[in-house]
Design a protein around this motif. Structure first.
Motif, PDB file in Angstrom:
ATOM      1  N   THR A 154       2.404   1.904  -3.381  1.00 23.80           N
ATOM      2  CA  THR A 154       1.399   2.382  -4.332  1.00 23.80           C
ATOM      3  C   THR A 154       1.042   3.833  -4.053  1.00 23.80           C
ATOM      4  O   THR A 154       0.951   4.661  -4.977  1.00 23.80           O
ATOM      5  CB  THR A 154       0.139   1.507  -4.259  1.00 23.80           C
ATOM      6  N   GLU A 155       0.832   4.159  -2.785  1.00 24.35           N
ATOM      7  CA  GLU A 155       0.499   5.536  -2.413  1.00 24.35           C
ATOM      8  C   GLU A 155       1.592   6.497  -2.852  1.00 24.35           C
ATOM      9  O   GLU A 155       1.322   7.560  -3.425  1.00 24.35           O
ATOM     10  CB  GLU A 155       0.295   5.634  -0.902  1.00 24.35           C
ATOM     11  N   HIS A 198      -4.661   8.971   1.984  1.00 24.51           N
ATOM     12  CA  HIS A 198      -4.071   7.636   1.918  1.00 24.51           C
ATOM     13  C   HIS A 198      -4.951   6.679   1.113  1.00 24.51           C
ATOM     14  O   HIS A 198      -4.603   5.505   0.974  1.00 24.51           O
ATOM     15  CB  HIS A 198      -3.897   7.065   3.330  1.00 24.51           C
ATOM     16  N   LYS A 199      -6.084   7.171   0.610  1.00 19.50           N
ATOM     17  CA  LYS A 199      -7.040   6.306  -0.072  1.00 19.50           C
ATOM     18  C   LYS A 199      -6.616   6.069  -1.516  1.00 19.50           C
ATOM     19  O   LYS A 199      -6.619   6.981  -2.341  1.00 19.50           O
ATOM     20  CB  LYS A 199      -8.443   6.930  -0.024  1.00 19.50           C
ATOM     21  N   LEU A 200      -6.267   4.834  -1.820  1.00 17.08           N
ATOM     22  CA  LEU A 200      -5.732   4.530  -3.141  1.00 17.08           C
ATOM     23  C   LEU A 200      -6.768   4.699  -4.245  1.00 17.08           C
ATOM     24  O   LEU A 200      -6.421   5.096  -5.365  1.00 17.08           O
ATOM     25  CB  LEU A 200      -5.176   3.107  -3.170  1.00 17.08           C
ATOM     26  N   LEU A 257      -5.898  -4.085  -1.114  1.00 14.89           N
ATOM     27  CA  LEU A 257      -4.729  -3.217  -1.071  1.00 14.89           C
ATOM     28  C   LEU A 257      -5.119  -1.839  -0.546  1.00 14.89           C
ATOM     29  O   LEU A 257      -4.413  -1.260   0.299  1.00 14.89           O
ATOM     30  CB  LEU A 257      -4.127  -3.101  -2.472  1.00 14.89           C
ATOM     31  N   ASP A 258      -6.230  -1.320  -1.006  1.00 15.39           N
ATOM     32  CA  ASP A 258      -6.701   0.003  -0.577  1.00 15.39           C
ATOM     33  C   ASP A 258      -6.965   0.032   0.929  1.00 15.39           C
ATOM     34  O   ASP A 258      -6.654   1.004   1.611  1.00 15.39           O
ATOM     35  CB  ASP A 258      -7.974   0.357  -1.348  1.00 15.39           C
ATOM     36  N   HIS A 262       0.834  -1.198   0.000  1.00 15.68           N
ATOM     37  CA  HIS A 262       0.000   0.000   0.000  1.00 15.68           C
ATOM     38  C   HIS A 262       0.869   1.248   0.000  1.00 15.68           C
ATOM     39  O   HIS A 262       0.612   2.196  -0.756  1.00 15.68           O
ATOM     40  CB  HIS A 262      -0.926   0.013   1.228  1.00 15.68           C
ATOM     41  N   GLN A 263       1.891   1.268   0.842  1.00 12.89           N
ATOM     42  CA  GLN A 263       2.759   2.435   0.933  1.00 12.89           C
ATOM     43  C   GLN A 263       3.490   2.698  -0.379  1.00 12.89           C
ATOM     44  O   GLN A 263       3.655   3.847  -0.788  1.00 12.89           O
ATOM     45  CB  GLN A 263       3.761   2.241   2.070  1.00 12.89           C
ATOM     46  N   ALA A 288      -5.553  -1.778   3.176  1.00  8.51           N
ATOM     47  CA  ALA A 288      -4.409  -2.247   3.970  1.00  8.51           C
ATOM     48  C   ALA A 288      -3.799  -1.164   4.833  1.00  8.51           C
ATOM     49  O   ALA A 288      -3.163  -1.462   5.851  1.00  8.51           O
ATOM     50  CB  ALA A 288      -3.334  -2.835   3.044  1.00  8.51           C
ATOM     51  N   TYR A 289      -3.981   0.103   4.474  1.00  7.95           N
ATOM     52  CA  TYR A 289      -3.351   1.185   5.240  1.00  7.95           C
ATOM     53  C   TYR A 289      -3.757   1.142   6.707  1.00  7.95           C
ATOM     54  O   TYR A 289      -2.934   1.317   7.607  1.00  7.95           O
ATOM     55  CB  TYR A 289      -3.699   2.543   4.636  1.00  7.95           C
TER      56      TYR A 289
END
Length: 306
Positions: free
Chosen positions: A203-204, A222-224, A256-257, A200-201, A259-260
């Motif tokens: 991708t962000e 943080h929302k993908l 994945l979205d 996630h990190q 996961a933060y």
């Protein structure tokens, strides 16, 4: 709220959806003010609501075959900083948009919005930040209070634009390789949740990097799903990274979205090894594509570049 005649390029159903979106934003903002005890905390006002992006320009996409849909993009301008970004009304409005999109089906198109203070927007325009300059030039004003004009935009020199973009690239891109390696490492050790968080990190950071290099602006999120939409809006090359035409692809990206927060704190969070393998492959593809997009932009802004 009746939308202006400038939206005659939109079908009736789109106009109705935008009217509904505006209604929700104003309702949640007004409701939040009623709960405040101090007079100062009740002075919030929405000064402008501006539609930008593909629906403002008239080039939105609805590809039912691939599953890709353009989102509505809205800029909300409020009178004070305290009512921007993290103000509680906006989280509630986001929840209502999601509910009406997925449960009640009153909306068929996702709604994304950003919130900035009047002073901040004018500061951004005075600095010549391309993201805000484009909105001021091409956006469609759905609502505005009288007496709050936007500042005439400044034009950044190509040299200044490139210097800022280069700084952002060096800040956001390099660590993505470490985060991707970390995701693979934790996956191999069987710690799937930590692998998902690392992914996630990565991708962000890649989406923030894209937005900052190309537009010199990225929303604090943080929302993908939101960041993906914003990045794909200005870099359509990114769209094909994430297939939307299968349940597996949609489920994997959703995990994945989430996961933060959930991969770290929720005992109910689940992700499979198969999903992680697929996600790592996709984020690796995203990394390579972002590198290409950003490098081309930086090279194109070099002095003497054609």
């Amino acid at each position: 709220m009746t939308l202006p005649d400038r939206l005659t390029h939109l079908p009736d159903r789109k106009r109705r959806e935008l009217e509904r979106a505006a209604q929700i934003l104003f309702e949640e903002f007004d409701e939040s003010l009623k709960t405040k005890l101090s007079e100062k905390a009740r002075r919030g006002r929405i000064l402008k609501l501006i539609l930008f992006g593909s629906y403002a320009r008239g080039d939105w996409v609805e590809d039912r075959k691939s599953g890709y849909l353009s989102d509505y993009d809205l800029l909300i301008i409020v009178n004070e900083e305290r009512f921007a970004e993290q103000y509680e009304a906006w989280e509630k409005a986001g929840e209502r948009f999601l509910q009406e999109l997925t449960i009640t089906r009153q909306l068929a198109t996702p709604v994304n919005f950003i919130v900035h203070s009047y002073q901040d927007v004018n500061d951004q325009l005075a600095q010549g930040r391309p993201f805000f300059v484009d909105i001021a030039r091409d956006g469609v004003v759905l609502y505005e209070a009288s007496g709050f004009p936007l500042t005439s935009p400044k034009t950044l020199t190509p040299e200044a634009t490139r210097d800022l973009a280069q700084q952002y690239f060096e800040q956001w891109f390099p660590d993505t390789a470490e985060l991707l390696a970390g995701a693979a490492f934790y996956r191999d050790r069987g710690n799937l949740n930590l692998a998902a968080f690392q992914l996630h990190q990565a991708t962000e950071r890649l989406y923030h990097c894209t937005l900052l290099v190309l537009a010199l602006y990225s929303p604090k999120s943080h929302k993908l799903t939101f960041l993906r939409s914003q990045a794909e809006r200005i870099a359509p090359q990114l769209i094909d990274i994430w297939p939307r035409d299968s349940r597996f692809a949609k489920r994997s990206f959703a995990r994945l979205d989430h996961a933060y927060v959930d991969a770290r704190y929720s005992p109910a969070y689940e992700i499979t090894g198969e999903e992680l393998v697929w996600l790592i492959d996709r984020v690796t593809m995203l990394q390579k594509t972002v590198a290409k997009i950003c490098t081309e932009r930086l090279d194109g802004n070099k002095p003497g570049a054609p």
